[in-house]
Design a protein around this motif. Sequence first.
Motif, mmCIF file in Angstrom:
data_model
loop_
_atom_site.group_PDB
_atom_site.id
_atom_site.type_symbol
_atom_site.label_atom_id
_atom_site.label_comp_id
_atom_site.label_asym_id
_atom_site.label_seq_id
_atom_site.Cartn_x
_atom_site.Cartn_y
_atom_site.Cartn_z
ATOM 1 N N GLN A 1 25.442 144.720 67.134
ATOM 2 C CA GLN A 1 26.539 145.765 67.310
ATOM 3 C C GLN A 1 27.290 145.644 68.370
ATOM 4 O O GLN A 1 28.671 145.825 68.502
ATOM 5 C CB GLN A 1 25.506 147.122 67.465
ATOM 6 N N GLU B 1 31.355 145.288 68.346
ATOM 7 C CA GLU B 1 32.240 146.421 69.257
ATOM 8 C C GLU B 1 33.053 145.720 70.253
ATOM 9 O O GLU B 1 34.070 146.039 70.635
ATOM 10 C CB GLU B 1 31.209 147.167 69.760
ATOM 11 N N LYS C 1 36.076 143.008 68.325
ATOM 12 C CA LYS C 1 37.243 143.587 67.617
ATOM 13 C C LYS C 1 37.944 142.817 66.640
ATOM 14 O O LYS C 1 39.008 142.917 66.506
ATOM 15 C CB LYS C 1 38.300 144.352 68.505
ATOM 16 N N LEU D 1 28.826 146.127 61.076
ATOM 17 C CA LEU D 1 30.334 146.442 60.656
ATOM 18 C C LEU D 1 30.335 147.939 60.005
ATOM 19 O O LEU D 1 31.476 148.591 59.834
ATOM 20 C CB LEU D 1 30.563 145.310 59.617
ATOM 21 N N ARG E 1 31.980 150.537 62.046
ATOM 22 C CA ARG E 1 33.206 150.530 62.661
ATOM 23 C C ARG E 1 34.234 151.256 61.708
ATOM 24 O O ARG E 1 34.044 151.524 60.672
ATOM 25 C CB ARG E 1 33.695 148.894 62.267
ATOM 26 N N GLU E 2 35.163 151.976 62.444
ATOM 27 C CA GLU E 2 36.481 152.787 61.789
ATOM 28 C C GLU E 2 37.421 151.666 61.185
ATOM 29 O O GLU E 2 38.140 151.821 60.268
ATOM 30 C CB GLU E 2 36.843 153.680 62.566
ATOM 31 N N GLN E 3 37.520 150.774 62.072
ATOM 32 C CA GLN E 3 38.753 149.692 61.488
ATOM 33 C C GLN E 3 38.400 148.769 60.377
ATOM 34 O O GLN E 3 36.801 148.112 60.477
ATOM 35 C CB GLN E 3 39.165 148.725 62.791
#
Length: 186
Positions: free
Chosen positions: A74, A78, A81, A122, A125-127
């Motif tokens: 995690q 983070e 990226k 993953l 993640r928003e991306q």
Amino acid sequence: QRLLHSVTWRPKPLLGGDLPAGKWLILSDDRLGPALTAGLEACGAPASLLFPGRSDDARNEGQHIDPRSPEAFQHAIEAGKAHNIVYLWGLDATPVADTTVASLRRDRALVCGGLLHLVRALAHREQPVRLWIVTRGAVSEEVAQAPLWGMSAVLNIEHPEFSCRCVDLDSAGTDEADVLLRELRS
């Protein structure tokens, strides 16, 4: 005979093209990862290596992560990226000729456990991210790497946003970094 199912692999030519844009994170084995990273950087793509092991492990240059720690994954996801992730940890699995019950247990923890922790990290993640899972000879002979193909099939159903692709390198292959780079471009 007509009721039996068989799989036939047909080679397809690689289409070529540009590398996907963005940062690359290579969850690296001992050999192919550094060569792939050099190839990506030669193409102008920023890439970093992440090896399984303790942070004080001096075997390889790059960062190390405990493959049994979901929290470490995690944090790495983070912090990094990355837009593109290549999972090579299956390549360090015990070769089929040397496989024992004990080695399968070890490999399961590293190969499958590492991918599971990666995917869980993953998922938060928003991306969007692209994920490539790389094996060597898993389709034909390597028992410890074969579960990665099953996991990738499930990933494509449960997390289509990862655009997960599996690449099985020839077990007697040469120039694997070049072959994989061409695959990443197609």
